[in-house]
Design a protein around this motif. Structure first.
Motif, PDB file in Angstrom:
ATOM      1  N   VAL A 159     -13.855   6.287   1.880  1.00  0.00           N
ATOM      2  CA  VAL A 159     -12.948   7.088   1.046  1.00  0.00           C
ATOM      3  C   VAL A 159     -11.710   6.262   0.690  1.00  0.00           C
ATOM      4  CG1 VAL A 159     -11.359   9.072   1.103  1.00  0.00           C
ATOM      5  CG2 VAL A 159     -13.746   9.362   1.804  1.00  0.00           C
ATOM      6  N   ALA A 160     -11.179   5.532   1.671  1.00  0.00           N
ATOM      7  CA  ALA A 160      -9.988   4.707   1.420  1.00  0.00           C
ATOM      8  C   ALA A 160     -10.298   3.577   0.433  1.00  0.00           C
ATOM      9  CB  ALA A 160      -9.460   4.145   2.734  1.00  0.00           C
ATOM     10  N   LEU A 161     -11.469   2.970   0.558  1.00  0.00           N
ATOM     11  CA  LEU A 161     -11.873   1.905  -0.367  1.00  0.00           C
ATOM     12  C   LEU A 161     -11.990   2.445  -1.791  1.00  0.00           C
ATOM     13  CD1 LEU A 161     -14.587   0.240   1.892  1.00  0.00           C
ATOM     14  CD2 LEU A 161     -12.515  -0.917   1.075  1.00  0.00           C
ATOM     15  N   LYS A 162     -12.602   3.622  -1.908  1.00  0.00           N
ATOM     16  CA  LYS A 162     -12.784   4.216  -3.231  1.00  0.00           C
ATOM     17  C   LYS A 162     -11.431   4.612  -3.838  1.00  0.00           C
ATOM     18  CE  LYS A 162     -15.749   7.429  -5.729  1.00  0.00           C
ATOM     19  NZ  LYS A 162     -16.922   8.283  -5.704  1.00  0.00           N
ATOM     20  N   ALA A 163     -10.557   5.157  -3.014  1.00  0.00           N
ATOM     21  CA  ALA A 163      -9.222   5.532  -3.510  1.00  0.00           C
ATOM     22  C   ALA A 163      -8.469   4.293  -3.994  1.00  0.00           C
ATOM     23  CB  ALA A 163      -8.434   6.241  -2.417  1.00  0.00           C
ATOM     24  N   ARG A 164      -8.605   3.192  -3.267  1.00  0.00           N
ATOM     25  CA  ARG A 164      -7.969   1.940  -3.697  1.00  0.00           C
ATOM     26  C   ARG A 164      -8.537   1.466  -5.035  1.00  0.00           C
ATOM     27  NH1 ARG A 164     -10.203  -3.250  -0.823  1.00  0.00           N
ATOM     28  NH2 ARG A 164     -11.905  -2.559  -2.195  1.00  0.00           N
ATOM     29  N   ASP A 165      -9.869   1.457  -5.135  1.00  0.00           N
ATOM     30  CA  ASP A 165     -10.513   0.884  -6.325  1.00  0.00           C
ATOM     31  C   ASP A 165     -10.326   1.744  -7.567  1.00  0.00           C
ATOM     32  OD1 ASP A 165     -11.325  -1.146  -4.693  1.00  0.00           O
ATOM     33  OD2 ASP A 165     -13.381  -0.431  -4.448  1.00  0.00           O
ATOM     34  N   GLU A 166     -10.272   3.055  -7.375  1.00  0.00           N
ATOM     35  CA  GLU A 166     -10.134   3.962  -8.519  1.00  0.00           C
ATOM     36  C   GLU A 166      -8.677   4.358  -8.773  1.00  0.00           C
ATOM     37  OE1 GLU A 166     -12.913   7.196  -8.400  1.00  0.00           O
ATOM     38  OE2 GLU A 166     -14.636   5.835  -8.220  1.00  0.00           O
ATOM     39  N   LYS A 167      -7.779   3.672  -8.036  1.00  0.00           N
ATOM     40  CA  LYS A 167      -6.352   4.011  -8.141  1.00  0.00           C
ATOM     41  C   LYS A 167      -6.162   5.526  -7.975  1.00  0.00           C
ATOM     42  CE  LYS A 167      -4.987  -0.081 -10.720  1.00  0.00           C
ATOM     43  NZ  LYS A 167      -6.179  -0.830 -10.295  1.00  0.00           N
ATOM     44  N   GLY A 168      -6.828   6.033  -6.959  1.00  0.00           N
ATOM     45  CA  GLY A 168      -6.800   7.463  -6.673  1.00  0.00           C
ATOM     46  C   GLY A 168      -5.625   7.837  -5.781  1.00  0.00           C
ATOM     47  N   PRO A 169      -5.746   8.949  -5.050  1.00  0.00           N
ATOM     48  CA  PRO A 169      -4.634   9.426  -4.220  1.00  0.00           C
ATOM     49  C   PRO A 169      -4.168   8.384  -3.210  1.00  0.00           C
ATOM     50  CG  PRO A 169      -6.347  11.092  -4.397  1.00  0.00           C
ATOM     51  CD  PRO A 169      -6.911   9.857  -5.006  1.00  0.00           C
ATOM     52  N   LYS A 170      -2.879   8.372  -2.957  1.00  0.00           N
ATOM     53  CA  LYS A 170      -2.309   7.444  -1.984  1.00  0.00           C
ATOM     54  C   LYS A 170      -2.600   7.954  -0.577  1.00  0.00           C
ATOM     55  CE  LYS A 170       2.029   5.088  -0.807  1.00  0.00           C
ATOM     56  NZ  LYS A 170       1.324   3.856  -0.438  1.00  0.00           N
ATOM     57  N   ILE A 171      -3.066   7.061   0.273  1.00  0.00           N
ATOM     58  CA  ILE A 171      -3.390   7.389   1.667  1.00  0.00           C
ATOM     59  C   ILE A 171      -2.391   6.667   2.567  1.00  0.00           C
ATOM     60  CG2 ILE A 171      -5.127   7.101   3.488  1.00  0.00           C
ATOM     61  CD1 ILE A 171      -7.256   7.196   1.229  1.00  0.00           C
ATOM     62  N   ALA A 172      -1.801   7.405   3.514  1.00  0.00           N
ATOM     63  CA  ALA A 172      -0.778   6.820   4.388  1.00  0.00           C
ATOM     64  C   ALA A 172      -1.382   5.906   5.443  1.00  0.00           C
ATOM     65  CB  ALA A 172       0.028   7.932   5.053  1.00  0.00           C
ATOM     66  N   ALA A 173      -2.569   6.269   5.952  1.00  0.00           N
ATOM     67  CA  ALA A 173      -3.223   5.480   7.000  1.00  0.00           C
ATOM     68  C   ALA A 173      -4.671   5.924   7.110  1.00  0.00           C
ATOM     69  CB  ALA A 173      -2.507   5.661   8.342  1.00  0.00           C
ATOM     70  N   VAL A 174      -5.460   5.068   7.749  1.00  0.00           N
ATOM     71  CA  VAL A 174      -6.877   5.375   8.000  1.00  0.00           C
ATOM     72  C   VAL A 174      -7.114   5.240   9.501  1.00  0.00           C
ATOM     73  CG1 VAL A 174      -9.253   4.907   7.305  1.00  0.00           C
ATOM     74  CG2 VAL A 174      -7.380   4.229   5.798  1.00  0.00           C
ATOM     75  N   LEU A 175      -7.757   6.263  10.081  1.00  0.00           N
ATOM     76  CA  LEU A 175      -8.089   6.253  11.513  1.00  0.00           C
ATOM     77  C   LEU A 175      -9.605   6.314  11.664  1.00  0.00           C
ATOM     78  CD1 LEU A 175      -5.508   8.971  12.696  1.00  0.00           C
ATOM     79  CD2 LEU A 175      -5.130   6.497  12.535  1.00  0.00           C
ATOM     80  N   PRO A 176     -10.297   5.172  11.547  1.00  0.00           N
ATOM     81  CA  PRO A 176     -11.758   5.165  11.710  1.00  0.00           C
ATOM     82  C   PRO A 176     -12.112   4.817  13.160  1.00  0.00           C
ATOM     83  CG  PRO A 176     -11.039   3.096  10.714  1.00  0.00           C
ATOM     84  CD  PRO A 176      -9.800   3.846  11.145  1.00  0.00           C
ATOM     85  N   ASN A 227     -14.745  -5.730   0.485  1.00  0.00           N
ATOM     86  CA  ASN A 227     -13.474  -6.424   0.382  1.00  0.00           C
ATOM     87  C   ASN A 227     -12.408  -5.435   0.842  1.00  0.00           C
ATOM     88  OD1 ASN A 227     -11.032  -7.476  -0.420  1.00  0.00           O
ATOM     89  ND2 ASN A 227     -11.466  -7.419  -2.600  1.00  0.00           N
ATOM     90  N   VAL A 228     -11.682  -5.781   1.895  1.00  0.00           N
ATOM     91  CA  VAL A 228     -10.768  -4.805   2.495  1.00  0.00           C
ATOM     92  C   VAL A 228      -9.308  -5.020   2.106  1.00  0.00           C
ATOM     93  CG1 VAL A 228     -12.298  -4.364   4.445  1.00  0.00           C
ATOM     94  CG2 VAL A 228     -10.560  -6.167   4.634  1.00  0.00           C
ATOM     95  N   GLU A 229      -9.055  -5.970   1.224  1.00  0.00           N
ATOM     96  CA  GLU A 229      -7.674  -6.236   0.827  1.00  0.00           C
ATOM     97  C   GLU A 229      -7.042  -4.983   0.212  1.00  0.00           C
ATOM     98  OE1 GLU A 229      -7.507  -9.587  -1.763  1.00  0.00           O
ATOM     99  OE2 GLU A 229      -8.361 -10.950  -0.264  1.00  0.00           O
ATOM    100  N   GLY A 230      -5.793  -4.764   0.572  1.00  0.00           N
ATOM    101  CA  GLY A 230      -5.060  -3.656  -0.034  1.00  0.00           C
ATOM    102  C   GLY A 230      -5.322  -2.303   0.586  1.00  0.00           C
ATOM    103  N   LEU A 231      -6.048  -2.253   1.703  1.00  0.00           N
ATOM    104  CA  LEU A 231      -6.245  -0.959   2.373  1.00  0.00           C
ATOM    105  C   LEU A 231      -4.944  -0.508   3.041  1.00  0.00           C
ATOM    106  CD1 LEU A 231      -9.745  -1.114   4.140  1.00  0.00           C
ATOM    107  CD2 LEU A 231      -9.092   0.277   2.174  1.00  0.00           C
ATOM    108  N   PRO A 232      -4.788   0.809   3.240  1.00  0.00           N
ATOM    109  CA  PRO A 232      -3.626   1.306   3.988  1.00  0.00           C
ATOM    110  C   PRO A 232      -3.701   0.832   5.451  1.00  0.00           C
ATOM    111  CG  PRO A 232      -4.849   3.099   2.916  1.00  0.00           C
ATOM    112  CD  PRO A 232      -5.701   1.886   2.838  1.00  0.00           C
ATOM    113  N   PRO A 233      -2.627   1.040   6.218  1.00  0.00           N
ATOM    114  CA  PRO A 233      -2.667   0.699   7.643  1.00  0.00           C
ATOM    115  C   PRO A 233      -3.839   1.378   8.352  1.00  0.00           C
ATOM    116  CG  PRO A 233      -0.430   1.224   6.977  1.00  0.00           C
ATOM    117  CD  PRO A 233      -1.310   1.560   5.808  1.00  0.00           C
ATOM    118  N   VAL A 234      -4.428   0.660   9.311  1.00  0.00           N
ATOM    119  CA  VAL A 234      -5.618   1.123  10.020  1.00  0.00           C
ATOM    120  C   VAL A 234      -5.352   1.099  11.523  1.00  0.00           C
ATOM    121  CG1 VAL A 234      -8.032   0.573  10.580  1.00  0.00           C
ATOM    122  CG2 VAL A 234      -7.209   0.279   8.231  1.00  0.00           C
ATOM    123  N   TYR A 235      -5.805   2.148  12.219  1.00  0.00           N
ATOM    124  CA  TYR A 235      -5.883   2.105  13.686  1.00  0.00           C
ATOM    125  C   TYR A 235      -7.288   2.498  14.105  1.00  0.00           C
ATOM    126  CZ  TYR A 235      -5.660   3.210  18.607  1.00  0.00           C
ATOM    127  OH  TYR A 235      -5.940   3.226  19.952  1.00  0.00           O
TER     128      TYR A 235
END
Length: 298
Positions: A159-176, A227-235
């Motif tokens: 979801v975070a990758l797709k949001a980045r690529d489609e310039k979709g909603p801003k995500i504060a962080a990803v907890l996978p 390609n994970v460049e530009g992803l939000p912070p991850v924990y």
């Protein structure tokens, strides 16, 4: 495989061995009863079931909603083939209490009836819907976190990758958490044969269900190859006795090399989903998750 198992998990593994189900049994009834064993409080929580588009969603929030609440999308585990949002309610109530947050848990479509990209589309559609309704939901649009465990961790990243690529909603962080990342079989996976745990056989069959054409591995399906460049912070965190241990460690290296802000914890001797048990090491992992999330929200 079980050499070096964390002593607090021995009883749990023995219990799971007696109650283990084959992949086919899991598929037959879709029951995934691995709730959090820890104490949880539903007091002061408002729980609602709603339909958002064609997706059933459980929403949990403080009984007295405040302005500008943080928001979590939580994507449940289950190898892409079983599980339901109801399983996750005990785990996510801590987010509601600690952060005065609203949590959305979607019942995304499951494989094999609905292979990739159905589950991802459901998660991404929910993210877009939330971002379009933040005002009426009392949600702070700068504090939307996408999270999930195992297969849900895969979907959170996708979801975070797709949001980045489609310039979709801003995500504060990803907890996978201990995410299912690599669609390819690995020699490391072969160490995991016990029916008491997520093993190589279940993993292989799950990937075949989710991604029937395994010759072509889309990076949204298997984020290990993205390609994970530009992803939000991850924990994320994982146990050394988890089938996904090797791929998660390699993925974290990739995040670091791509200059993504990432924090990562390894739990010695711990198995897949250990954080759901009512044992000190699991409670420590949950406390650490909440502490880091608190910093990410600030």
């Amino acid at each position: 495989m079980m050499n070096g198992l964390h002593p607090e998990l021995v009883e749990s593994i023995d219990r799971k061995l007696k109650n283990s189900r084959t992949f086919e049994q899991l598929i037959m009834n879709r029951i995934f009863v691995h709730y959090s064993e820890q104490n949880y409080q539903l007091e002061n929580c408002l729980i609602e079931e709603t339909m958002i588009g064609n997706i059933r969603v459980i929403r949990i929030q403080p009984e007295k909603a405040i302005q500008n609440m943080p928001c979590f999308i939580w994507l449940h585990g289950g190898g892409m083939v079983f599980g339901s949002p109801d399983d996750s309610v005990p785990y996510v109530t801590d987010f509601v209490h600690k952060f005065q947050a609203v949590v959305f848990i979607p019942q995304y479509r499951l494989a094999p009836e609905n292979p990739y990209p159905a589950a991802l589309d459901d998660g991404y559609d929910l993210l877009k819907w939330i971002s379009e309704h933040t005002d009426e939901l009392n949600i702070d649009p700068t504090k939307i976190i996408v999270s999930g465990a195992s297969a849900g961790g895969n979907l959170a990243l996708a979801v975070a990758l797709k949001a980045r690529d489609e310039k979709g909603p801003k995500i504060a962080a990803v907890l996978p958490l201990y995410p299912m990342l690599d669609a390819k079989e690995r020699p490391f996976h072969k160490k995991f044969t016990s029916p008491a745990i997520w093993n190589a056989e279940k993993n292989k069959k799950s990937w075949l269900a989710y991604l029937p054409d395994s010759a072509d591995i889309p990076p949204y399906a298997s984020p290990f190859y993205a390609n994970v460049e530009g992803l939000p912070p991850v924990y994320t965190f994982i146990g050394t006795h988890d089938l996904f241990y090797e791929e998660v460690c390699e993925f974290v290296d990739k995040l670091q090399q791509s200059r993504v802000q990432v924090q990562f914890d390894i739990y010695q001797g711990c198995t897949h989903g250990f954080d759901l048990e009512d044992i000190p090491i699991a409670l420590d992992a949950k406390k650490r998750l909440l502490d880091i999330t608190s910093k990410l929200l600030k």
